[in-house]
Design an enzyme around this catalytic site. Structure first.
Site, PDB file in Angstrom:
ATOM      1  N   HIS A  10       0.796  -1.204   0.006  1.00  0.00           N
ATOM      2  CA  HIS A  10       0.129  -0.040   0.046  1.00  0.00           C
ATOM      3  C   HIS A  10       0.804   1.235  -0.108  1.00  0.00           C
ATOM      4  O   HIS A  10       1.897   1.385   0.434  1.00  0.00           O
ATOM      5  CB  HIS A  10      -0.959   0.126   1.179  1.00  0.00           C
ATOM      6  CG  HIS A  10      -0.192   0.181   2.621  1.00  0.00           C
ATOM      7  ND1 HIS A  10       0.355   0.942   3.031  1.00  0.00           N
ATOM      8  CD2 HIS A  10       0.177  -1.020   3.456  1.00  0.00           C
ATOM      9  CE1 HIS A  10       1.119   0.934   4.160  1.00  0.00           C
ATOM     10  NE2 HIS A  10       0.765  -0.455   4.558  1.00  0.00           N
ATOM     11  N   GLU A  77      -2.218  -7.360   7.957  1.00  0.00           N
ATOM     12  CA  GLU A  77      -0.694  -6.980   8.215  1.00  0.00           C
ATOM     13  C   GLU A  77      -0.459  -7.968   9.653  1.00  0.00           C
ATOM     14  O   GLU A  77      -1.397  -8.457  10.110  1.00  0.00           O
ATOM     15  CB  GLU A  77      -0.503  -5.653   8.394  1.00  0.00           C
ATOM     16  CG  GLU A  77       1.066  -5.195   9.012  1.00  0.00           C
ATOM     17  CD  GLU A  77       2.304  -5.724   8.054  1.00  0.00           C
ATOM     18  OE1 GLU A  77       2.302  -7.135   8.323  1.00  0.00           O
ATOM     19  OE2 GLU A  77       2.814  -4.910   7.560  1.00  0.00           O
TER      20      GLU A  77
END
Length: 202
Positions: A10, A77
């Site tokens: 990202h 994550e």
């Protein structure tokens, strides 16, 4: 060839810019991160499939590629537990040493690299099985992308400590018909961000 996975980290968040550990906290992209996401999408042909972590910073990056995206919870994550949102420099040296030494070590209230690796590998197995010659963009985070490199190369958790994944970088994996036939085509590519970096210097 079964297809290709293009792994995308990202774009930048404020926490990334400040050097904070950022796990499950749902931070959004900062102004540079949004520009990075746009540059990412402009740098490649439209993919057949876009898959993303459920966190906002990944979903916002994925939205630059397509409006129709698939969320996979397994791509989230690492859970840093009590360390989430703290400066990396505040983690005690002895904890860093234990973390590097033991794949089952987990931050207080968090997740081990061994657990993350297992869930990411399972997700990639599922994605690879359904590619059927297609190209998928997979938007995720530092630790899952490192685990994906390990999945490709057939190496262990230690790859997490020996690689660096930049914000808004690209890593390409050629997916073979069977495990052991996957190939790492490129890693941590950021050339699509050169114009942004040049503008930041002026």
């Amino acid at each position: 060839m079964a297809g290709e996975l293009i792994l995308v980290r990202h774009g930048r968040t404020d926490a990334n810019a400040r050097g904070l550990l950022l796990g499950r906290r749902d931070a959004v992209l900062d102004d540079l991160g949004r520009a990075q996401a746009a540059a990412l999408a402009a740098s490649m042909p439209h993919p057949d499939l876009v898959v993303t972590s459920p966190l906002a910073r990944a979903r916002d990056t994925a939205a630059a590629f397509a409006t129709d995206v698939t969320v996979m919870d397994e791509l989230i994550e690492l859970d840093y537990g009590d360390w989430d949102g703290r400066p990396a420099a505040e983690v005690p040296p002895e904890a860093w040493a234990a973390w590097r030494r033991d794949p089952d070590f987990a931050p207080p209230g968090g997740e081990s690299l061994a657990h993350l690796t297992a869930r990411v590998h399972d997700a990639l197995d599922d994605l690879a099985a359904g590619l059927d010659g297609r190209t998928a963009v997979v938007v995720s985070h530092v630790s899952p992308i490192k685990a994906a490199v390990g999945w490709t190369l057939g190496v262990g958790v230690e790859v997490a400590w020996r690689t660096f994944v930049a914000p808004a970088s690209l890593t390409r994996i050629g997916v073979g018909e069977r495990a052991g036939e996957h190939t790492l085509r490129s890693f941590n590519v950021t050339t699509h961000l050169d114009d942004l970096q040049e503008r930041a210097r002026h």
